[in-house]
Design a protein around this motif. Structure first.
Motif, PDB file in Angstrom:
ATOM      1  N   SER A 266       4.010   1.479  -3.527  1.00  0.00           N
ATOM      2  CA  SER A 266       2.900   1.693  -2.828  1.00  0.00           C
ATOM      3  C   SER A 266       2.011   2.852  -3.572  1.00  0.00           C
ATOM      4  CB  SER A 266       3.054   2.157  -1.525  1.00  0.00           C
ATOM      5  OG  SER A 266       1.718   2.295  -0.853  1.00  0.00           O
ATOM      6  N   HIS A 269       0.940   1.870  -7.001  1.00  0.00           N
ATOM      7  CA  HIS A 269      -0.351   0.707  -6.497  1.00  0.00           C
ATOM      8  C   HIS A 269      -1.810   1.518  -6.526  1.00  0.00           C
ATOM      9  CE1 HIS A 269      -2.415  -2.916  -5.682  1.00  0.00           C
ATOM     10  NE2 HIS A 269      -2.526  -2.294  -4.445  1.00  0.00           N
ATOM     11  N   LYS A 273      -4.724   1.908  -9.735  1.00  0.00           N
ATOM     12  CA  LYS A 273      -6.194   1.711  -9.003  1.00  0.00           C
ATOM     13  C   LYS A 273      -7.304   2.763  -9.412  1.00  0.00           C
ATOM     14  CE  LYS A 273      -6.180  -2.162  -5.744  1.00  0.00           C
ATOM     15  NZ  LYS A 273      -6.637  -2.521  -4.356  1.00  0.00           N
ATOM     16  N   PRO A 361       2.520  -2.652 -10.238  1.00  0.00           N
ATOM     17  CA  PRO A 361       1.316  -1.964 -10.086  1.00  0.00           C
ATOM     18  C   PRO A 361       0.910  -1.733 -11.672  1.00  0.00           C
ATOM     19  CG  PRO A 361       2.786  -1.236  -8.420  1.00  0.00           C
ATOM     20  CD  PRO A 361       3.448  -2.177  -9.462  1.00  0.00           C
ATOM     21  N   SER A 364      -0.944  -4.081 -14.155  1.00  0.00           N
ATOM     22  CA  SER A 364      -2.333  -4.166 -14.003  1.00  0.00           C
ATOM     23  C   SER A 364      -3.069  -3.441 -15.075  1.00  0.00           C
ATOM     24  CB  SER A 364      -2.871  -3.761 -12.496  1.00  0.00           C
ATOM     25  OG  SER A 364      -2.794  -2.343 -12.649  1.00  0.00           O
ATOM     26  N   GLN A 461      -7.802  -0.829   0.480  1.00  0.00           N
ATOM     27  CA  GLN A 461      -6.498   0.183  -0.018  1.00  0.00           C
ATOM     28  C   GLN A 461      -5.753   0.790   1.244  1.00  0.00           C
ATOM     29  OE1 GLN A 461      -8.064   3.373  -2.635  1.00  0.00           O
ATOM     30  NE2 GLN A 461      -8.941   1.740  -3.938  1.00  0.00           N
TER      31      GLN A 461
END
Length: 832
Positions: A266, A269, A273, A361, A364, A461
């Protein structure tokens, strides 16, 4: 580059590194202590037994065994042991004790720890007894008081603190009493039906190969109904027992580690971002996909390496507590040591788990376009979905392999992984369903604060899923411990109806049955049942002798069936703890039919590999008796009553040598104590088992085990708290923007505080109640499927655990946000 970028973001990830530290510490501490315990048991194996090896039997050894022992140089010490009632003159108390009659210099290794110290060396010369120290304390006994065992009365020389060969759990039920060997026969307690154990202790030459000795002697002793135990085989057996408990604790620690990894996924992630625009800029100035990916992969691997090192150090320090927590169960004094392979494994595990759970994650970063430096792109490359699948498979495979390493059993490993996946899936489903229900049935009529707090649960989010998983799994673990304990106690509990006995009288000779029954009735107590018991052994199964079966390497017959002395009974009906699975129960035989149709328990049928119609020949104390399987019963062995693997019909065993068992129900402890004193005085050979005292022992043991498991489960809760803290910290920027917008629009600090409090209340309540209800459902299914018994769950998880978790979640959430709420909007924005 990874170092430069990581230094600026270390505060956002430090809490998640802490969750890895906790998980690694839990696994390393148990692994390291388990390895240390195994080595200590091996090093102290001679002290555990008190000799190099022993030959034991549950009947007097025959001439062949005597000659074999003579060829080995003769036994250096002998012991006869059995359970019997003992009476104490000074306190007028009675208690079921394990009587150990010893002669010779036993123990040859280790010590007989007594108070006073001289009592260990003097008790044989002074014809006195050594009594368990706990019993001495409970009954207020002191050296010089007397103990009555059977027909003899001996002075107490001192208290017995420890003795090689004693079992801590069994000693809780029947504490040991050591008396001189010569008084055993005089006590009059060695009679028909008595469970007597004969042991002969040996000291071997320094160069004796114990494994070779066992291979040479075991076949000979097996044929003569005796057994050889070496200090090596005993230590291996003990090691396996403690390994099983260690594996269970390992799984609890492993769940804590998985929770930490959920937090890692988490955190990364959200972290990635926030870094996507930086990645796009790097690509604009010439960085390749591989380079940008490796920058953040190195950061995560470095975090995992540091977490693994710190977690391993914490685990090695933590294992120092285990000898204290397990002191009532450990057979040896443990000297904690370091195991290099476990230290390396802890560090490597930290890196692997961090990278695996952060990999998706991180993927990406591979699909970020340089254009994202100028504009936001929301489209996801389909390659990322394939990558997600591959990463997911890799995670499941790793968890499965790691579980197998912990459990050393594929069936258990698959069950554990399946259970973890189902639990996580259910909690994820609950979170998704909750959000869907809110969206489809949004309470538009509510006030502003409750409405806004619900909207926050599915903001961009959001951390709703992560928090519910962390809170739910922690709640599930803790509440499962309490429900399981309640279930075990419910199984052991005494039934309250008037026909349920709470006192069992054993080893009653045939000629004493009527007199003992009269004594019970004389105390105004009922005789609920009179059960005849006959001892016998398996001689043949389907025409193959026991020795032939033992030599057959392809045989599927369990070894205990071939060596066990069965206590069987005869009757014409089933009892409350039994149900008929197959066949027909034969009530009685009057015409001397052979083979005799018998009823066996399902576990006997499975272990003996027999079915309806199969033939089994028994040796009934020298007389061969042919039988066939007439019915198979399901027996609930967990019920505190006399159950039997083998039941004969009436009309077959009445003339065989036998002893009796009577049961009664005493209304209170005073009536029980009065009956026990009377029986011990009149019938010293009769052993009395007070099931209420036994239940107290069981409950005490379960409480101690629960304390240990709670200690390990604490890591899951603490990891969940750290994940919660991290989730709040990671999404703090999102909350800051919301707070600033709300305050700019005129919202007061009190309103924002209320919104946040309600949001964390929803998360805490949903996570906690989900975990507790899942635990309740699984425990209830266990009672229906496995135990087939009603189950009244503990209210502790609902009344204490649930509000505690909700309050804790609210406190952490509000504590992390209070500074933002109090600061002016402009000051907050400048800091960002």
């Amino acid at each position: 580059m990874a170092w430069r970028d990581g230094r600026a973001s270390i505060k956002k990830l430090i809490l998640f590194m802490a969750s890895i530290i906790l998980g690694i510490a839990a696994v390393v501490s148990i692994q390291s202590f388990g390895d240390t315990l195994k080595k200590n048991i091996a090093l102290q194996s001679k002290s555990l037994m008190g000799a190099d090896y022993k030959i034991d039997s549950d009947s007097p050894v025959n001439e062949k065994v005597v000659k074999l022992m003579d060829s080995l140089g003769g036994a250096r010490a002998k012991e006869i042991s059995f359970a019997s009632m003992a009476a104490f003159s000074s306190s007028e108390g009675t208690k079921l004790m394990q009587i150990r009659g010893i002669t010779g210099g036993f123990p040859f290794y280790g010590t007989m720890d007594t108070e006073p110290v001289s009592a260990a060396a003097d008790f044989q010369q002074t014809n006195s007894a050594l009594v368990d120290a706990t019993v001495m304390l409970q009954l207020g006994l002191k050296p010089g008081d007397s103990i009555k065992v059977g027909n003899i009365t001996l002075p107490i020389a001192g208290s017995l603190k420890s003795l090689p060969g004693s079992n801590a759990i069994f000693s809780s039920v029947a504490p040991p009493v050591v008396i001189p060997y010569s008084f055993i026969e005089e006590s009059g307690l060695v009679q028909t039906g008595s469970r007597i154990n004969y042991e002969y202790y040996f000291v071997a030459p320094a160069n004796q190969d114990m494994e070779q000795l066992e291979q040479a002697l075991d076949p000979i002793l097996d044929k003569n109904e005796a057994d050889l135990d070496t200090h090596v085989s005993t230590s291996e057996r003990l090691g396996r027992r403690y390994e099983n408990f260690g594996r269970f604790l390992n799984l609890v620690a492993f769940v804590a580690l998985l929770l930490g990894c959920v937090g890692i996924a988490s955190a990364i992630h959200i972290y990635i971002k926030e870094k996507l625009r930086s990645v796009a800029v790097l690509k604009c100035i010439g960085a390749s996909r591989r380079q940008t990916f490796m920058i953040y992969l190195v950061q995560i691997a470095g975090m995992g390496l540091l977490g693994g090192i710190l977690g391993t150090i914490a685990g090695l320090l933590l294992q120092q507590l285990f000898p204290i927590l397990l002191r009532d169960f450990l057979p040896v004094d443990v000297q904690v040591a370091l195991a290099p392979q476990i230290i390396i494994g802890g560090v490597v595990l930290g890196v692997i788990m961090s990278v695996l759970f952060a990999l998706y994650p991180l993927m990406s970063t591979l699909y970020v376009s340089p254009l994202q430096a100028l504009r936001v792109q929301t489209k996801t490359n389909t390659n990322s979905k394939r990558a997600a699948f591959l990463v997911g498979v890799a995670i499941v495979v790793f968890i499965l392999l790691f579980s197998f390493w912990l459990l050393e059993n594929w069936k258990y490993a698959l069950s554990f992984v399946g259970g973890v996946l189902v639990t996580f899936a259910l909690l994820t489903g609950i979170a998704a369903l909750f959000i869907k229900l809110i969206k489809s049935n949004f309470p538009t009529s509510w006030n502003f604060e409750p409405r806004q707090s619900l909207l926050n649960l599915f903001r961009p989010q959001n951390q709703t899923l992560t928090l519910i998983l962390a809170i739910g799994v922690g709640s599930f673990l803790i509440s499962t411990l309490y429900f399981t304990k309640d279930l075990l106690l419910a199984q052991a509990n005494l039934e309250s109806n008037e026909n349920s006995p709470n006192i069992i009288m054993l080893d009653i000779q045939r000629e004493q049955v009527d007199s003992v029954a009269a004594t019970v009735k004389g105390q105004a107590l009922p005789v609920l049942s009179s059960i005849p018991i006959v001892s016998m052994r398996v001689q043949e199964i389907n025409g193959k002798s026991v020795n032939q079966i033992k030599q057959d390497t392809s045989s599927r017959v369990n070894g205990w069936i071939l060596s066990h002395e069965f206590r069987v009974t005869y009757r014409d009906s089933l009892i409350a703890s039994e149900s008929l699975n197959e066949g027909t129960l034969t009530k009685s035989l009057k015409n001397g039919k052979r083979p005799v149709p018998i009823s066996v328990s399902s576990n006997f049928a499975d272990d003996a590999n027999v079915k309806l119609g199969d033939k089994v020949t028994f040796n009934v104390q020298g007389v061969l008796l042919a039988t066939e399987i007439g019915s198979i019963r399901m027996v609930d062995w967990s019920r505190l009553q006399l159950n039997f693997s083998i039941v004969f019909p009436k009309g077959v065993l009445e003339d065989a040598p036998q002893f009796g068992v009577l049961t009664t129900k005493a209304p209170d402890a005073s009536a029980s104590a009065k009956l026990q004193r009377q029986l011990v005085r009149l019938f010293p050979n009769v052993s009395i088992l007070d099931l209420r005292q036994l239940l107290t022992v069981v409950e005490d043991i379960l409480n101690k085990i629960t304390l240990i498991i709670n200690f390990m489960a604490f890591f899951s809760i603490l990891t969940g708290i750290i994940v919660l803290l991290g989730a709040v910290r990671t999404s703090k920027y999102q909350r800051i923007k919301e707070s600033v917008l709300l305050r700019t629009l005129g919202a007061r600090s009190k309103q924002i505080l209320k919104i946040l409090a309600l949001e964390y209340f929803y998360l805490g309540a949903l996570g906690a109640i989900s975990g507790i209800l899942l635990s309740l459902i699984s425990s209830q299914l266990l009672t229906w499927i496995v135990f087939d018994t009603p189950f009244l769950p503990s209210i502790w998880p609902f009344l204490v655990l649930f509000p505690l978790i909700v309050i804790l979640v609210m406190a952490i959430g509000l504590g992390s946000s209070i500074g933002v709420i109090k600061s002016p909007p402009l000051q907050v924005l400048r800091k960002q």
